[in-house]
Design a protein around this motif. Sequence first.
Motif, mmCIF file in Angstrom:
data_model
loop_
_atom_site.group_PDB
_atom_site.id
_atom_site.type_symbol
_atom_site.label_atom_id
_atom_site.label_comp_id
_atom_site.label_asym_id
_atom_site.label_seq_id
_atom_site.Cartn_x
_atom_site.Cartn_y
_atom_site.Cartn_z
ATOM 1 N N THR A 60 -1.083 -55.303 -31.855
ATOM 2 C CA THR A 60 -2.059 -56.385 -31.700
ATOM 3 C C THR A 60 -3.140 -55.979 -30.711
ATOM 4 O OG1 THR A 60 -0.919 -57.463 -29.852
ATOM 5 C CG2 THR A 60 -0.252 -58.130 -32.081
ATOM 6 N N GLU A 61 -4.296 -56.599 -30.832
ATOM 7 C CA GLU A 61 -5.387 -56.320 -29.893
ATOM 8 C C GLU A 61 -5.021 -56.726 -28.467
ATOM 9 O OE1 GLU A 61 -9.113 -57.944 -31.239
ATOM 10 O OE2 GLU A 61 -9.238 -56.519 -32.891
ATOM 11 N N GLU A 62 -4.122 -57.674 -28.325
ATOM 12 C CA GLU A 62 -3.715 -58.099 -26.987
ATOM 13 C C GLU A 62 -2.943 -56.995 -26.260
ATOM 14 O OE1 GLU A 62 -4.879 -61.244 -29.389
ATOM 15 O OE2 GLU A 62 -3.040 -60.132 -29.773
ATOM 16 N N LEU A 63 -2.284 -56.122 -27.025
ATOM 17 C CA LEU A 63 -1.447 -55.085 -26.418
ATOM 18 C C LEU A 63 -1.994 -53.668 -26.585
ATOM 19 C CD1 LEU A 63 2.036 -56.468 -27.526
ATOM 20 C CD2 LEU A 63 0.954 -56.688 -25.278
ATOM 21 N N HIS A 64 -2.509 -53.366 -27.769
ATOM 22 C CA HIS A 64 -3.002 -52.014 -28.075
ATOM 23 C C HIS A 64 -4.482 -51.923 -27.768
ATOM 24 C CE1 HIS A 64 -3.811 -48.315 -30.267
ATOM 25 N NE2 HIS A 64 -4.779 -48.939 -30.901
ATOM 26 N N PRO A 65 -4.942 -50.923 -27.082
ATOM 27 C CA PRO A 65 -4.250 -49.784 -26.488
ATOM 28 C C PRO A 65 -3.939 -49.945 -24.988
ATOM 29 C CG PRO A 65 -6.580 -49.328 -26.550
ATOM 30 C CD PRO A 65 -6.392 -50.717 -27.138
ATOM 31 N N MET A 66 -4.132 -51.145 -24.443
ATOM 32 C CA MET A 66 -3.931 -51.338 -23.002
ATOM 33 C C MET A 66 -2.505 -51.005 -22.562
ATOM 34 S SD MET A 66 -6.823 -52.106 -21.655
ATOM 35 C CE MET A 66 -6.388 -52.780 -20.076
ATOM 36 N N ALA A 84 -10.754 -42.622 -22.407
ATOM 37 C CA ALA A 84 -11.379 -42.391 -23.717
ATOM 38 C C ALA A 84 -10.583 -43.110 -24.809
ATOM 39 C CB ALA A 84 -11.475 -40.897 -24.017
ATOM 40 N N ILE A 85 -9.265 -43.048 -24.739
ATOM 41 C CA ILE A 85 -8.432 -43.740 -25.722
ATOM 42 C C ILE A 85 -8.705 -45.237 -25.686
ATOM 43 C CG2 ILE A 85 -6.041 -44.374 -26.270
ATOM 44 C CD1 ILE A 85 -5.311 -41.423 -25.512
ATOM 45 N N LEU A 86 -8.866 -45.787 -24.505
ATOM 46 C CA LEU A 86 -9.212 -47.213 -24.399
ATOM 47 C C LEU A 86 -10.556 -47.497 -25.060
ATOM 48 C CD1 LEU A 86 -8.103 -47.966 -20.725
ATOM 49 C CD2 LEU A 86 -6.963 -48.737 -22.828
ATOM 50 N N CYS A 87 -11.482 -46.546 -24.985
ATOM 51 C CA CYS A 87 -12.826 -46.738 -25.543
ATOM 52 C C CYS A 87 -12.849 -46.797 -27.063
ATOM 53 C CB CYS A 87 -13.769 -45.649 -25.041
ATOM 54 S SG CYS A 87 -14.250 -45.869 -23.310
ATOM 55 N N HIS A 88 -11.772 -46.399 -27.732
ATOM 56 C CA HIS A 88 -11.774 -46.504 -29.193
ATOM 57 C C HIS A 88 -11.619 -47.949 -29.637
ATOM 58 C CE1 HIS A 88 -7.345 -46.935 -29.668
ATOM 59 N NE2 HIS A 88 -7.594 -47.208 -30.941
ATOM 60 N N ALA A 89 -11.310 -48.839 -28.700
ATOM 61 C CA ALA A 89 -11.119 -50.259 -29.004
ATOM 62 C C ALA A 89 -12.332 -51.048 -28.510
ATOM 63 C CB ALA A 89 -9.843 -50.754 -28.327
ATOM 64 N N PRO A 90 -13.305 -51.295 -29.382
ATOM 65 C CA PRO A 90 -14.544 -51.935 -28.938
ATOM 66 C C PRO A 90 -14.330 -53.339 -28.389
ATOM 67 C CG PRO A 90 -14.445 -51.857 -31.333
ATOM 68 C CD PRO A 90 -13.301 -51.031 -30.819
ATOM 69 N N PHE A 91 -13.251 -54.004 -28.788
ATOM 70 C CA PHE A 91 -12.989 -55.357 -28.316
ATOM 71 C C PHE A 91 -12.675 -55.405 -26.820
ATOM 72 C CE2 PHE A 91 -9.201 -53.599 -30.330
ATOM 73 C CZ PHE A 91 -8.253 -53.690 -29.311
ATOM 74 N N LEU A 92 -12.396 -54.242 -26.212
ATOM 75 C CA LEU A 92 -12.158 -54.216 -24.769
ATOM 76 C C LEU A 92 -13.466 -54.278 -23.981
ATOM 77 C CD1 LEU A 92 -9.290 -51.561 -24.506
ATOM 78 C CD2 LEU A 92 -9.107 -54.068 -24.418
ATOM 79 N N GLY A 93 -14.579 -53.950 -24.647
ATOM 80 C CA GLY A 93 -15.886 -54.038 -24.006
ATOM 81 C C GLY A 93 -16.094 -53.060 -22.859
ATOM 82 N N LEU A 94 -15.457 -51.912 -22.927
ATOM 83 C CA LEU A 94 -15.590 -50.924 -21.860
ATOM 84 C C LEU A 94 -16.920 -50.182 -21.936
ATOM 85 C CD1 LEU A 94 -11.996 -49.406 -21.904
ATOM 86 C CD2 LEU A 94 -12.898 -51.158 -20.382
#
Length: 185
Positions: A60-66, A84-94
Amino acid sequence: MHREDAWQILLDYTQEERTRKHGIAVEAVMQAYARLLHEDEEKWGIVGLLHDFDWEIHPTEELHPMEGSKLLAARGVPEDIRYAILCHAPFLGLEYRSTMDRAIYACDELSGFVIACALVKPDRSLSSVEPATVRKKMKDKAFARGVRREDLVNGARDLGVDLDEHIRFVTDALKPVAHLLGVNP
């Protein structure tokens, strides 16, 4: 960190062949971009290989990739790779800190989408996939339904490359590992 260590992490946390194949695909494309940009191929490849390592346990977006990032930290994975791995998830807004951060976002979804395009071709070949093929499939909402089309477009934009050039580059980068992905070069 070395590729063998990253591969073992992927094996430890994934059971599904498709997750492993996706990691191999994104690894190949990230390495190709690293070569083009005179960056560290092994590091960029590790980012590609590991970016979805936790998807099966955190789907889920709530858990992956945090949550996955925490697991990687505990295994000693360097901070720049984890970021960088966190940056593949645009919903994190990094905010992107490096080209590697931009590249993983640009390469992730498009790699899978290009492979999906090849798999529906009669010859199951990447050689049959052209930018026009991909753009046409992008308009078909029923095709590869889970892929957000805006991520394909925004990824190329954020990396600073033309979408058609990016599609061609990704397709070519996948050809050397095509036999591992279930498609023809």
